[in-house]
Design a protein around this motif. Structure first.
Motif, PDB file in Angstrom:
ATOM      1  N   PRO A  15      33.712  34.636  30.225  1.00 46.46           N
ATOM      2  CA  PRO A  15      33.962  34.936  31.634  1.00 46.46           C
ATOM      3  C   PRO A  15      32.785  35.691  32.264  1.00 46.46           C
ATOM      4  O   PRO A  15      32.235  36.606  31.658  1.00 46.46           O
ATOM      5  CB  PRO A  15      35.216  35.808  31.603  1.00 46.46           C
ATOM      6  CG  PRO A  15      35.298  36.354  30.221  1.00 46.46           C
ATOM      7  CD  PRO A  15      34.600  35.372  29.335  1.00 46.46           C
ATOM      8  N   VAL A  17      31.967  38.190  34.872  1.00 41.56           N
ATOM      9  CA  VAL A  17      32.618  39.216  35.677  1.00 41.56           C
ATOM     10  C   VAL A  17      31.529  40.080  36.288  1.00 41.56           C
ATOM     11  O   VAL A  17      30.688  40.623  35.566  1.00 41.56           O
ATOM     12  CB  VAL A  17      33.555  40.090  34.801  1.00 41.56           C
ATOM     13  CG1 VAL A  17      34.185  41.197  35.617  1.00 41.56           C
ATOM     14  CG2 VAL A  17      34.617  39.229  34.158  1.00 41.56           C
ATOM     15  N   HIS A  67      39.143  36.449  31.613  1.00 42.92           N
ATOM     16  CA  HIS A  67      38.504  36.988  32.820  1.00 42.92           C
ATOM     17  C   HIS A  67      39.139  38.330  33.204  1.00 42.92           C
ATOM     18  O   HIS A  67      38.429  39.307  33.484  1.00 42.92           O
ATOM     19  CB  HIS A  67      38.620  35.972  33.968  1.00 42.92           C
ATOM     20  CG  HIS A  67      37.820  36.340  35.154  1.00 42.92           C
ATOM     21  ND1 HIS A  67      38.378  36.883  36.276  1.00 42.92           N
ATOM     22  CD2 HIS A  67      36.482  36.257  35.397  1.00 42.92           C
ATOM     23  CE1 HIS A  67      37.440  37.118  37.167  1.00 42.92           C
ATOM     24  NE2 HIS A  67      36.279  36.748  36.658  1.00 42.92           N
TER      25      HIS A  67
END
Length: 168
Positions: A15, A17, A67
């Protein structure tokens, strides 16, 4: 197993981020009670979001959970390093962390009011500026009636402290 025998679809997505607001290395993560409450509320929202994921595909759900977990990891780090500053313990006649400062800027007649807060709580639209910002740094330790000068590329901007208070 050799990577040559792994299907492309089986690769776990890492993910992406975005980082939280920058806090320079070695700088204490000061927060007001309002700032801490906002961080804890954000954490609860992420936990609730993770608990209520209703995606049909197991792969989509795993990606979404990863995530959210990545966001929670960054947030938990920020919460664990937070140092809560009690506003009622701050010196009432000096600009310090948490102070609401009423300023006369240059020759402007309209006064401006800002609170010096932590990096996560800063929001100029709410009149909240980060304690690491240049303005907050030149105002810190000043008293009512004193002036602070911010050196800009083309001019010096003068801030006169008109009032200091620590109310919410």
């Amino acid at each position: 197993m050799s990577r040559g025998f792994v299907k492309e679809d089986d690769q776990e997505e890492i993910p992406l981020v975005p980082a939280r607001v920058n806090l320079p290395e070695g700088v204490t993560n000061y927060v007001t009670q309002v700032g801490m409450d906002e961080l804890l509320e954000e954490k609860q929202k992420l936990i609730d979001e993770k608990d209520q994921l209703g995606l049909t595909s197991e792969n989509e759900k795993r990606i979404a959970v990863n995530h959210i977990n990545a966001k929670l990891q960054l947030l938990n780090n920020r919460i664990s390093t937070a140092k809560l500053i009690e506003l009622e313990e701050q010196p009432k006649h000096e600009v310090r962390f948490g102070a609401w400062v009423t300023l006369k800027i240059g020759t402007q007649t309209k006064l401006q009011r800002y609170q010096i807060v932590g990096v996560d709580e800063a929001d100029i639209s709410k009149g909240k500026i980060s304690f690491i910002s240049p303005i907050a740094q030149i105002l810190t330790n000043k008293k009512v009636g004193e002036k602070a000068i911010l050196k800009l590329a083309k001019e010096d901007r003068v801030f006169e402290i008109m009032k200091i208070d620590y109310t919410l």
